[in-house]
Every structure is written in C-alpha cells, then in structure tokens.
Design a protein around this motif. Structure first.
Motif, PDB file in Angstrom:
ATOM      1  N   GLN A  59       0.664  -1.348  -0.071  1.00 25.85           N
ATOM      2  CA  GLN A  59       0.066  -0.037  -0.059  1.00 25.85           C
ATOM      3  C   GLN A  59       1.036   1.378   0.070  1.00 25.85           C
ATOM      4  N   ASN A  60       2.047   1.166   0.485  1.00 25.82           N
ATOM      5  CA  ASN A  60       2.715   2.288   0.689  1.00 25.82           C
ATOM      6  C   ASN A  60       3.765   2.608  -0.805  1.00 25.82           C
ATOM      7  N   VAL A  61       4.313   3.734  -0.867  1.00 27.58           N
ATOM      8  CA  VAL A  61       5.143   4.307  -1.917  1.00 27.58           C
ATOM      9  C   VAL A  61       6.583   3.346  -1.544  1.00 27.58           C
ATOM     10  N   ILE A  62       7.055   3.277   0.049  1.00 26.54           N
ATOM     11  CA  ILE A  62       8.400   2.898   0.127  1.00 26.54           C
ATOM     12  C   ILE A  62       7.909   1.730   1.210  1.00 26.54           C
ATOM     13  N   THR A  63       8.296   0.327   0.673  1.00 28.91           N
ATOM     14  CA  THR A  63       8.181  -0.752   1.669  1.00 28.91           C
ATOM     15  C   THR A  63       9.388  -1.483   1.664  1.00 28.91           C
ATOM     16  N   ALA A  64       9.479  -1.811   3.071  1.00 30.95           N
ATOM     17  CA  ALA A  64      10.718  -2.340   3.700  1.00 30.95           C
ATOM     18  C   ALA A  64      10.643  -3.873   3.697  1.00 30.95           C
ATOM     19  N   LEU A  65      11.619  -4.610   3.149  1.00 31.39           N
ATOM     20  CA  LEU A  65      11.689  -6.120   3.191  1.00 31.39           C
ATOM     21  C   LEU A  65      11.876  -6.469   4.657  1.00 31.39           C
ATOM     22  N   LYS A  66      11.774  -7.833   4.971  1.00 30.96           N
ATOM     23  CA  LYS A  66      12.135  -8.189   5.990  1.00 30.96           C
ATOM     24  C   LYS A  66      13.626  -8.046   6.487  1.00 30.96           C
ATOM     25  N   ASP A  67      14.386  -8.221   5.456  1.00 30.43           N
ATOM     26  CA  ASP A  67      16.004  -7.999   5.822  1.00 30.43           C
ATOM     27  C   ASP A  67      16.191  -6.503   6.457  1.00 30.43           C
ATOM     28  N   ASN A  68      15.350  -5.586   6.181  1.00 32.27           N
ATOM     29  CA  ASN A  68      15.450  -4.231   6.579  1.00 32.27           C
ATOM     30  C   ASN A  68      16.698  -3.534   5.874  1.00 32.27           C
ATOM     31  N   ARG A  69      17.352  -4.266   4.599  1.00 34.96           N
ATOM     32  CA  ARG A  69      18.404  -3.620   3.969  1.00 34.96           C
ATOM     33  C   ARG A  69      17.861  -3.339   2.548  1.00 34.96           C
ATOM     34  N   THR A  70      16.561  -3.752   2.418  1.00 30.48           N
ATOM     35  CA  THR A  70      16.038  -3.705   0.961  1.00 30.48           C
ATOM     36  C   THR A  70      14.652  -2.806   1.126  1.00 30.48           C
ATOM     37  N   PHE A  71      14.601  -1.842   0.258  1.00 30.65           N
ATOM     38  CA  PHE A  71      13.275  -1.127   0.085  1.00 30.65           C
ATOM     39  C   PHE A  71      12.728  -1.033  -1.183  1.00 30.65           C
ATOM     40  N   ILE A  72      11.639  -1.471  -1.413  1.00 30.57           N
ATOM     41  CA  ILE A  72      10.973  -1.379  -2.688  1.00 30.57           C
ATOM     42  C   ILE A  72      10.160  -0.297  -2.854  1.00 30.57           C
ATOM     43  N   ILE A  73      10.249   0.661  -4.029  1.00 33.55           N
ATOM     44  CA  ILE A  73       9.475   1.666  -4.582  1.00 33.55           C
ATOM     45  C   ILE A  73       8.349   1.143  -5.472  1.00 33.55           C
ATOM     46  N   SER A  74       8.761   0.736  -6.643  1.00 30.57           N
ATOM     47  CA  SER A  74       7.957   0.254  -7.477  1.00 30.57           C
ATOM     48  C   SER A  74       8.640  -0.725  -8.687  1.00 30.57           C
ATOM     49  N   PRO A  75       7.939  -1.771  -9.042  1.00 31.80           N
ATOM     50  CA  PRO A  75       8.260  -2.473 -10.170  1.00 31.80           C
ATOM     51  C   PRO A  75       7.562  -1.964 -11.568  1.00 31.80           C
ATOM     52  N   TYR A  76       8.243  -2.082 -12.607  1.00 26.84           N
ATOM     53  CA  TYR A  76       7.893  -1.464 -13.943  1.00 26.84           C
ATOM     54  C   TYR A  76       8.238  -2.726 -15.189  1.00 26.84           C
ATOM     55  N   PHE A  77       7.387  -2.976 -15.838  1.00 25.35           N
ATOM     56  CA  PHE A  77       7.708  -3.841 -17.087  1.00 25.35           C
ATOM     57  C   PHE A  77       8.539  -2.872 -17.976  1.00 25.35           C
ATOM     58  N   ASP A  78       9.757  -3.579 -18.425  1.00 21.75           N
ATOM     59  CA  ASP A  78      10.732  -2.958 -19.399  1.00 21.75           C
ATOM     60  C   ASP A  78      11.093  -4.082 -20.513  1.00 21.75           C
ATOM     61  N   ASP A  79      10.446  -3.768 -21.677  1.00 21.22           N
ATOM     62  CA  ASP A  79      10.737  -4.589 -22.702  1.00 21.22           C
ATOM     63  C   ASP A  79      11.685  -4.144 -23.756  1.00 21.22           C
ATOM     64  N   ARG A  80      12.640  -3.086 -23.486  1.00 23.57           N
ATOM     65  CA  ARG A  80      13.232  -2.459 -24.399  1.00 23.57           C
ATOM     66  C   ARG A  80      14.487  -3.207 -24.688  1.00 23.57           C
ATOM     67  N   GLU A  81      14.847  -4.291 -24.132  1.00 30.16           N
ATOM     68  CA  GLU A  81      15.951  -5.084 -24.391  1.00 30.16           C
ATOM     69  C   GLU A  81      15.382  -6.699 -24.387  1.00 30.16           C
ATOM     70  N   SER A  82      14.852  -6.843 -23.381  1.00 27.91           N
ATOM     71  CA  SER A  82      14.298  -8.293 -23.061  1.00 27.91           C
ATOM     72  C   SER A  82      13.234  -8.056 -22.188  1.00 27.91           C
ATOM     73  N   LYS A  83      12.502  -9.042 -22.083  1.00 27.29           N
ATOM     74  CA  LYS A  83      11.130  -8.958 -21.385  1.00 27.29           C
ATOM     75  C   LYS A  83      11.569  -9.146 -19.892  1.00 27.29           C
ATOM     76  N   VAL A  84      11.653  -7.784 -19.072  1.00 27.59           N
ATOM     77  CA  VAL A  84      12.147  -8.106 -17.795  1.00 27.59           C
ATOM     78  C   VAL A  84      11.198  -6.965 -16.816  1.00 27.59           C
ATOM     79  N   THR A  85      11.092  -7.440 -15.493  1.00 23.24           N
ATOM     80  CA  THR A  85      10.724  -6.483 -14.460  1.00 23.24           C
ATOM     81  C   THR A  85      11.942  -5.592 -14.011  1.00 23.24           C
TER      82      THR A  85
END
Length: 438
Positions: A59-85
């Motif tokens: 629900q939040n713009v910044i989400t901490a993972l359980k390790d508290n060393r990784t913070f996720i903002i948002s995933p984006y689809f990107d197929d400019r080279e290969s099909k990746v998130t």
C-alpha cells in the motif's frame, strides 16, 4: 508446508508435485548471472483464479523487506531489450547479496521464481545505501501483473508483500512535459517562489508536475492541494526518514546517515519510469529552477528545434546559473505578495558570473524511453546520445542563496530574460494566491 490426506493418495500427490515442478537455467546478457526459473502450482484451495496469487498488496510508496536492508519503491515492465521487470528500490550496497522475483501467472496461479540482478547505481556519493535496479527476467508464456521480492527462492508467498507491475500496458502520451521534483523536505515553506515556478512551468508548456513530498508547511499543503485539484500536481508521499537516517547533503559526511539528500536519486529514477509511457518529455529540476528559453517562446518549440538539430538524442542538458536571492531590484515589488512567505523571483535578475575552473552543473529534459538510469546532473545509462544545450539557446534560472556571496552587485550580470513572461506570470500567480492564501 504439510499436506494432510488419506494414505492412498500420498503417492499420487507427491508424484503430481514432482511432475509439475519444472526447473531450467540459462544465461541472459542483460542480467549477466545464472537465473533459475521454477514453475509450480499454488495450493488449489481457492475457487477464483484471480485469488490464486497470494500475498498482501503493498500500500505504501516505500516498502521495507524483512531484511530491513532492501526497500522497494515500485516494479515496472521494461521490454526495451528483453522482457524484464525492473524494480526501483534502495539497498545497502554491501549487505544485500541476492534477491528473487516471485511472479504469479494468471489464470492458473503458477508461481515463477527468477533470480534478480541487483544493480546499485554508481552515484551513491559514499553513502551506505543507494538507488538500485532489481531486474528479473519474466516468464516466457506469462504476463505477470504482480511480483513479490524475497531473499530466497523458497518460502511462503502468503507472507510476502505483492507489488503491481506498472507500465504493463502501452499508452498514448497524455502530456508533453512532466516535471519531476524530488524531494520536498525540511518543512518547505518557500510558497511564493513555488507558485511562481509552477505558473512558469505551465506558461512554458508543462501539463504535469510530480512532487515527492517528505514534508512541508501547512500553508504549502494548502497550495499543493489547490494544484492537485487543478490537475497539475501529483504528490507522491516520500516518508524515507521512517526507514533510513537521511542526510540533507548530497555527499556522505561520516555522520551515521544512510542515504543522501532524502533519497533524491531514487525518486528521480522512479519518476522517469512512472511517466515513461504517459509523457513525451520528463524534466528533472528542482522547484527553485526554471529552464528559460532564450530563442523560443516555450519548451515545445525549443525541443522541436533541438531534436531536429540532434537526431537520435534523448538527453538534453541545460546549464545552471545562480541568481542570488540576496541581490534584488525594486521593480515588481508587488505589495500583496509581501505577506506570502518565500522569494519573489521577478525581483532577482542578476546572475553570478562563471567561476574559473568550475563547471556549472546541469539539469535535464529527457525522452524517458531512452533512459535506463539517471543521476541528478547527468544520465548514467541510456540509449542514444546526450547533448549540452548552448547557453544562447536556454539556461537554468536558479534563484537561491548565493554561491559567490562576496561578489559586489557590480560584478553580477544583469539578465532580465524572466521579465519577458511578467504579464502572464503576475496575472496567473495572483489568481492562485487569491484562491489559496490571500
């Protein structure tokens, strides 16, 4: 996880699980590491296919993972080279060694686990945490709508936050210019200059301004609310200091802080991807900066000319020039504005001269589809070329505290380019002030 069933069915269940557990490996030039794909069905105790993908939606713009060393903002689809998130995030540059993307494929709810390439941006400026791209290859026969990020390829997806993958559907441009401002912090209260900047952006052709707001004054909140309701401003909450010790400096001062300038670089990269499909150009500047065209009336005619002269170029860099707020003129001393906190830019038309052996920093107008990673004053990875826009075409008007505070007024250069817009600017600013403050 333990499955309870009758003894007659144990072998059948085990055989089914083994048969449906598919593992294969390959090496991809973009990810440059061995990536393991695992496809396995979720427990089928849910009747609706849409509910097969487990995990609580973030629900939040910044989400901490359980390790508290990784913070996720948002995933984006990107197929400019290969099909990746491509997941925009913040990581500790040493402590985060491996991460995995957990994709859920509809309509059957099969899980697909992909080892991520963790690409910490080079412009960390000495801080232990930095902006990072967490890049995962997507399943070949699946267009996942959501992804979870985990430290392990094993685990229970019920406990993982689930993120929507943005930019999945191609869109037509809804705007020509989007300005990205990051980050608003320090109980920001430069209200008058902010309104003047917003109105100048609109005069120059901007339809959208995205602001990553950490905090600001109550009066500033009122002004932001006006622009949000008008449709000009999109506010992204940016409570980065709830997760990390932030510095208001851009470089590390050995002071125990974790990340520089309120995570500005992460916000800028997120803003580029957030607007990649909806804006023809993205402009990376601060709220006290205005790119002033000297040969054109607005940004669109300026950019059309620059693109024509520089085919294949996606990054246009404009030179920053300081107009000290300490040196003012009595022209445009508008009495009704004197009660509004902040700087009146129309009264500051003297710029500092260039310093010997000092290169003026630059800010950018970019084609977001040609940018992979950006820093503040330059792009780190991109497709196509960058060009430095000559000062006789445009410059950045930056009204702030002086950098050369010891210079007498006579040593400054009088530059009234901004006054070309004075009639429209004064009228528009008055309209906003009378609807919000006065």
């Amino acid at each position: 996880m333990m499955i309870h069933c009758g003894k007659k069915h144990i072998c059948a269940v085990v055989a089914c699980i083994i048969a449906s557990f598919l593992i294969c490996s390959w090496k991809d030039p973009q990810l440059q590491n061995n990536t393991t794909r695992k496809i396995f069905p979720q427990a089928r105790n849910v009747s609706t296919a849409g509910q097969l993908c487990k995990g609580k939606l973030a629900q939040n713009v910044i989400t901490a993972l359980k390790d508290n060393r990784t913070f996720i903002i948002s995933p984006y689809f990107d197929d400019r080279e290969s099909k990746v998130t491509r997941v925009i995030g913040i990581v500790h540059h040493e402590d985060v060694k491996q991460l995995y993307c957990w994709f859920c494929c509809q309509p059957d709810g099969k899980m697909y686990v992909s080892k991520a390439k963790i690409d910490v941006h080079s412009d960390r400026f000495g801080f232990p945490y930095g902006a990072a791209d967490i890049v995962c290859l997507e399943p070949e026969k699946c267009d996942p709508t959501h992804v979870s990020i985990h430290q392990s390829p094993h685990g229970n997806t019920d406990q993982l936050p689930r993120f929507e993958i943005k930019n999945r559907k191609a869109e037509t441009f809804s705007v020509d210019f989007t300005v990205c401002i990051s980050a608003m912090f320090g109980n920001y209260n430069n209200v008058l200059q902010f309104i003047q900047s917003m109105e100048m952006y609109k005069i120059l052709g901007v339809q959208k301004v995205v602001i990553y707001r950490n905090n600001c004054s109550h009066l500033m909140e009122k002004v932001l609310k006006f622009y949000v309701e008008e449709g000009t401003v999109e506010v992204i909450p940016w409570p980065i200091n709830s997760h990390l010790k932030v510095s208001s400096k851009w470089h590390f001062m050995q002071d125990g802080t974790h990340i520089g300038y309120y995570g500005q670089i992460t916000a800028l990269n997120d803003c580029i991807y957030r607007n990649m499909q909806r804006s023809k150009f993205v402009v990376l500047i601060d709220a006290d900066e205005i790119i002033l065209p000297l040969k054109h009336p607005d940004w669109m005619t300026m950019m059309s000319g620059l693109q024509e002269q520089n085919p294949g170029t996606g990054i246009f860099l404009f030179e920053n020039h300081i107009f000290p707020e300490t040196i003012s003129t009595h022209v445009f001393n508008i009495s009704s504005w004197n009660t509004v906190p902040g700087v009146n830019i129309l009264q500051h038309v003297h710029r500092e001269p260039d310093r010997k052996d000092v290169i003026n920093p630059r800010k950018m107008i970019i084609d977001p589809r040609k940018v992979i990673q950006t820093s503040v004053h330059s792009v780190l990875h991109a497709y196509g070329n960058s060009v430095n826009v000559p000062m006789d075409v445009a410059l950045i008007y930056h009204c702030r505290v002086p950098l050369q505070g010891n210079l007498p007024r006579e040593s400054l250069i009088r530059d009234t380019t901004l006054w070309r817009y004075n009639l429209s600017l004064i009228m528009n600013v008055n309209k906003v002030l009378y609807q919000t403050i006065l």
